[in-house]
Design a protein around this motif. Structure first.
Motif, PDB file in Angstrom:
ATOM      1  N   THR A  26       0.834  -1.206   0.000  1.00  0.00           N
ATOM      2  CA  THR A  26       0.000   0.000   0.000  1.00  0.00           C
ATOM      3  C   THR A  26       0.867   1.254   0.000  1.00  0.00           C
ATOM      4  OG1 THR A  26      -1.652  -1.223   1.246  1.00  0.00           O
ATOM      5  CG2 THR A  26      -1.879   1.151   1.191  1.00  0.00           C
ATOM      6  N   ILE A  27       1.871   1.266   0.902  1.00  0.00           N
ATOM      7  CA  ILE A  27       2.736   2.439   0.994  1.00  0.00           C
ATOM      8  C   ILE A  27       3.496   2.632  -0.311  1.00  0.00           C
ATOM      9  CG2 ILE A  27       4.666   3.446   2.247  1.00  0.00           C
ATOM     10  CD1 ILE A  27       2.227   3.342   3.929  1.00  0.00           C
ATOM     11  N   ALA A  28       3.980   1.527  -0.913  1.00  0.00           N
ATOM     12  CA  ALA A  28       4.764   1.648  -2.141  1.00  0.00           C
ATOM     13  C   ALA A  28       3.905   2.179  -3.276  1.00  0.00           C
ATOM     14  CB  ALA A  28       5.357   0.286  -2.508  1.00  0.00           C
ATOM     15  N   ILE A  29       2.658   1.677  -3.389  1.00  0.00           N
ATOM     16  CA  ILE A  29       1.772   2.152  -4.463  1.00  0.00           C
ATOM     17  C   ILE A  29       1.503   3.639  -4.288  1.00  0.00           C
ATOM     18  CG2 ILE A  29      -0.570   1.994  -5.373  1.00  0.00           C
ATOM     19  CD1 ILE A  29      -0.467  -0.981  -4.658  1.00  0.00           C
ATOM     20  N   LEU A  30       1.222   4.058  -3.035  1.00  0.00           N
ATOM     21  CA  LEU A  30       0.936   5.476  -2.789  1.00  0.00           C
ATOM     22  C   LEU A  30       2.149   6.331  -3.111  1.00  0.00           C
ATOM     23  CD1 LEU A  30      -1.063   5.251   0.498  1.00  0.00           C
ATOM     24  CD2 LEU A  30      -1.880   6.055  -1.684  1.00  0.00           C
ATOM     25  N   LYS A  31       3.327   5.847  -2.722  1.00  0.00           N
ATOM     26  CA  LYS A  31       4.551   6.591  -2.989  1.00  0.00           C
ATOM     27  C   LYS A  31       4.745   6.748  -4.489  1.00  0.00           C
ATOM     28  CE  LYS A  31       9.469   6.273  -1.954  1.00  0.00           C
ATOM     29  NZ  LYS A  31      10.497   5.518  -1.236  1.00  0.00           N
ATOM     30  N   PHE A  32       4.470   5.658  -5.222  1.00  0.00           N
ATOM     31  CA  PHE A  32       4.651   5.729  -6.667  1.00  0.00           C
ATOM     32  C   PHE A  32       3.699   6.743  -7.282  1.00  0.00           C
ATOM     33  CE2 PHE A  32       3.682   4.413 -10.989  1.00  0.00           C
ATOM     34  CZ  PHE A  32       4.949   4.481 -11.524  1.00  0.00           C
ATOM     35  N   PHE A  33       2.434   6.725  -6.857  1.00  0.00           N
ATOM     36  CA  PHE A  33       1.486   7.634  -7.494  1.00  0.00           C
ATOM     37  C   PHE A  33       1.684   9.073  -7.052  1.00  0.00           C
ATOM     38  CE2 PHE A  33      -0.808   3.777  -8.582  1.00  0.00           C
ATOM     39  CZ  PHE A  33      -1.025   4.046  -9.907  1.00  0.00           C
ATOM     40  N   ARG A  34       2.382   9.270  -5.929  1.00  0.00           N
ATOM     41  CA  ARG A  34       2.616  10.634  -5.493  1.00  0.00           C
ATOM     42  C   ARG A  34       3.837  11.238  -6.160  1.00  0.00           C
ATOM     43  NH1 ARG A  34       1.843  12.282   0.603  1.00  0.00           N
ATOM     44  NH2 ARG A  34       2.763  14.333   0.632  1.00  0.00           N
ATOM     45  N   TYR A  35       4.900  10.438  -6.292  1.00  0.00           N
ATOM     46  CA  TYR A  35       6.150  10.968  -6.840  1.00  0.00           C
ATOM     47  C   TYR A  35       6.416  10.459  -8.246  1.00  0.00           C
ATOM     48  CZ  TYR A  35       6.898  12.140  -2.000  1.00  0.00           C
ATOM     49  OH  TYR A  35       6.748  12.630  -0.742  1.00  0.00           O
ATOM     50  N   ARG A  36       5.565   9.554  -8.747  1.00  0.00           N
ATOM     51  CA  ARG A  36       5.769   8.936 -10.054  1.00  0.00           C
ATOM     52  C   ARG A  36       7.115   8.240 -10.123  1.00  0.00           C
ATOM     53  NH1 ARG A  36       1.072   8.120 -12.588  1.00  0.00           N
ATOM     54  NH2 ARG A  36      -0.276   9.550 -11.479  1.00  0.00           N
ATOM     55  N   SER A  37       7.620   7.819  -8.973  1.00  0.00           N
ATOM     56  CA  SER A  37       8.913   7.144  -8.933  1.00  0.00           C
ATOM     57  C   SER A  37       9.059   6.506  -7.558  1.00  0.00           C
ATOM     58  CB  SER A  37      10.029   8.143  -9.170  1.00  0.00           C
ATOM     59  OG  SER A  37      11.195   7.726  -8.499  1.00  0.00           O
ATOM     60  N   LEU A  38       9.717   5.357  -7.500  1.00  0.00           N
ATOM     61  CA  LEU A  38       9.990   4.757  -6.189  1.00  0.00           C
ATOM     62  C   LEU A  38      11.381   5.144  -5.715  1.00  0.00           C
ATOM     63  CD1 LEU A  38       8.513   1.207  -6.705  1.00  0.00           C
ATOM     64  CD2 LEU A  38       7.568   3.061  -5.381  1.00  0.00           C
ATOM     65  N   ASP A  39      12.112   5.898  -6.543  1.00  0.00           N
ATOM     66  CA  ASP A  39      13.505   6.192  -6.264  1.00  0.00           C
ATOM     67  C   ASP A  39      13.639   7.505  -5.487  1.00  0.00           C
ATOM     68  OD1 ASP A  39      16.168   5.812  -6.260  1.00  0.00           O
ATOM     69  OD2 ASP A  39      16.497   6.701  -8.232  1.00  0.00           O
ATOM     70  N   VAL A  40      12.882   7.640  -4.405  1.00  0.00           N
ATOM     71  CA  VAL A  40      12.972   8.834  -3.572  1.00  0.00           C
ATOM     72  C   VAL A  40      13.317   8.372  -2.160  1.00  0.00           C
ATOM     73  CG1 VAL A  40      11.787  10.863  -2.723  1.00  0.00           C
ATOM     74  CG2 VAL A  40      11.219   9.953  -4.956  1.00  0.00           C
ATOM     75  N   ALA A  41      14.413   8.877  -1.614  1.00  0.00           N
ATOM     76  CA  ALA A  41      14.795   8.460  -0.267  1.00  0.00           C
ATOM     77  C   ALA A  41      13.811   9.031   0.735  1.00  0.00           C
ATOM     78  CB  ALA A  41      16.206   8.950   0.051  1.00  0.00           C
ATOM     79  N   LEU A  42      13.549   8.251   1.768  1.00  0.00           N
ATOM     80  CA  LEU A  42      12.570   8.664   2.773  1.00  0.00           C
ATOM     81  C   LEU A  42      12.992   9.976   3.428  1.00  0.00           C
ATOM     82  CD1 LEU A  42      10.038   7.188   3.523  1.00  0.00           C
ATOM     83  CD2 LEU A  42      11.182   6.333   5.547  1.00  0.00           C
ATOM     84  N   SER A  43      14.316  10.171   3.579  1.00  0.00           N
ATOM     85  CA  SER A  43      14.789  11.371   4.266  1.00  0.00           C
ATOM     86  C   SER A  43      14.576  12.625   3.428  1.00  0.00           C
ATOM     87  CB  SER A  43      16.269  11.216   4.589  1.00  0.00           C
ATOM     88  OG  SER A  43      16.970  10.904   3.408  1.00  0.00           O
ATOM     89  N   GLN A  44      14.337  12.434   2.106  1.00  0.00           N
ATOM     90  CA  GLN A  44      14.142  13.607   1.254  1.00  0.00           C
ATOM     91  C   GLN A  44      12.671  13.879   0.986  1.00  0.00           C
ATOM     92  OE1 GLN A  44      16.527  12.914  -2.189  1.00  0.00           O
ATOM     93  NE2 GLN A  44      18.323  13.746  -1.179  1.00  0.00           N
ATOM     94  N   MET A  45      11.820  12.999   1.524  1.00  0.00           N
ATOM     95  CA  MET A  45      10.388  13.116   1.261  1.00  0.00           C
ATOM     96  C   MET A  45       9.843  14.483   1.646  1.00  0.00           C
ATOM     97  SD  MET A  45       8.510  10.474   0.264  1.00  0.00           S
ATOM     98  CE  MET A  45       8.547   8.725   0.089  1.00  0.00           C
ATOM     99  N   THR A  46      10.118  14.907   2.899  1.00  0.00           N
ATOM    100  CA  THR A  46       9.522  16.152   3.379  1.00  0.00           C
ATOM    101  C   THR A  46      10.019  17.325   2.551  1.00  0.00           C
ATOM    102  OG1 THR A  46      11.244  16.138   5.015  1.00  0.00           O
ATOM    103  CG2 THR A  46       9.087  15.438   5.733  1.00  0.00           C
TER     104      THR A  46
END
Lengths: 122, 105, 166
Positions: free
Chosen positions: B75-95
């Protein structure tokens, strides 16, 4: 002594049955809510009913059935994980929808009952 | 006797799963569908545990445990993908990314 | 610095118990050895990533949190019954509202617990976490009661040892 153990097992069976039936009742109620409610944010609340109380009650019922074994410990662990992850997942979906600009419906929602609609026409 | 009850409850959970699949097909928005998938996963976990206890095979509970964790991560991965259009975003850079996106709007 | 040993020790104990419960092999030396290896690797990775602190081993407040969870369980049952009643009523009548709930907790643990508690009680979901408030979506006006949220926040503060009353 033997009679006592039989009575105990019957009591445990009834207790387990009660928990699991209540749990499955909440799961079904949540499912019906997900189908009935009007928009995403309200459906989310109905899905939450399933995730919290329904799941935990069914797991408690299963733990009582499993008795004092390793399986019971695993089931308790499963319940603990569900307890921790389900609100996080719900919040993640809700937050993603809100940030993406999906507007929540904030007006009063009261669809006319088929009975009333018939009355109005008649 | 409790075996019959387990059977009925497994059946009811399967019915609830079928209803969730209808919501998955109907769901007007993407988020309705993700919610339906997540809820479907929770019900699958419950179904697996009830089934495991019903047939008396403890391995089923392990699978249910695994399924619960994978369901959450998916669920988290799908949401991350649809939000950033990429899974290659480090968690520390999210904010930081969120601030940039919102500041830009 | 001295506390790191406590955090590490609790982490090792918890991971070890978790491994034993999940595997179920208590007596085969080879398999228990693999478990020990797994725990050591996990601990080394945690230390190397600099994650070994109160957040990755939050076991110091477990007693006050157990008391909080009992209270939260009762709240969850009440809210569940309410939401089921509302969503199963033959003529559906709901009034969704968005409200901002002020948050006094400063620590990550307290804030996360408060947000998760709001989401866990059906009928209210935290939509967004802001600097000093949460944006909460509520199913009906009745559930969006600022006094109830303030009460929950105060209890979270007590559980996370942030309040004067603790």
């Amino acid at each position: 002594m033997d009679l006592l153990s039989i009575a105990l097992s019957i009591i445990l069976d009834l207790l387990s049955a009660g928990f699991m039936l209540a749990g499955v009742g909440f799961v079904l109620a949540g499912t019906i809510g997900v189908m009935r409610l009007p928009d995403f944010y309200t459906r989310m609340h109905a899905a939450g009913v399933t995730d919290t109380l329904g799941a935990e009650l069914i797991i408690i019922g299963l733990v009582i059935q499993a008795g004092f074994t390793l399986v019971a410990a695993k089931l308790l662990l499963l319940g603990f994980f569900l307890f921790l992850t389900s609100p996080t997942a719900t919040h993640a979906v809700a937050n993603a929808a809100y940030k993406a600009g999906l507007a929540p419906m904030l007006s009063r929602f009261k669809p006319p009952h088929p009975r009333d609609a018939g009355k109005g026409e008649g | 006797m409790i075996g019959y009850l387990d059977f009925v409850i497994a059946l009811a959970l399967a019915g609830a799963m079928a209803v969730m699949l209808t919501r998955l097909c109907l769901g007007p928005s993407l988020y309705d569908r993700i919610l339906a998938v997540n809820s479907f996963g929770t019900k699958t976990v419950l179904f697996l545990s009830v089934f495991a206890i019903m047939v008396g095979r403890a391995d089923g509970v392990d699978i249910a445990l695994l399924y619960a964790l994978i369901n959450f991560i998916a669920t988290i991965a799908i949401l991350k993908f649809f939000r950033y259009r990429s899974l290659d975003v480090a968690l520390s850079q999210m904010t930081k990314r969120i601030d940039q996106v919102e500041g830009g709007q | 610095m001295r506390w790191n040993w406590v955090y590490g020790a609790t982490l090792v104990v918890v991971l070890g118990v978790l491994w034993l419960v999940l595997s179920g092999f208590w007596y085969k030396p080879l398999l228990v050895g693999f478990g020990v290896l797994a725990v050591i690797i996990a601990l080394v990775l945690t230390v190397r990533m600099g994650l070994l602190d109160d957040e990755s081993a939050p076991f110091s407040q477990i007693i006050s949190f157990a008391r909080y969870w009992v209270w939260l369980g009762a709240e969850i049952v009440k809210a569940n019954i309410y939401v089921v009643k509302v969503s199963l009523k033959p003529d559906l009548d709901i009034q969704p509202v968005l409200i901002r709930v002020p948050v006094t907790a400063r620590s990550g643990l307290g804030r996360a617990t408060f947000a998760n508690s709001i989401t866990l009680t059906p009928g209210t979901v935290t939509l967004a976490v802001e600097e000093d408030a949460f944006l909460v979506h509520s199913l009906t006006e009745e559930l969006a009661d600022p006094a109830a949220f303030a009460d929950m926040g105060e209890r979270v503060n007590i559980a996370a040892h942030e309040s004067e009353k603790a």
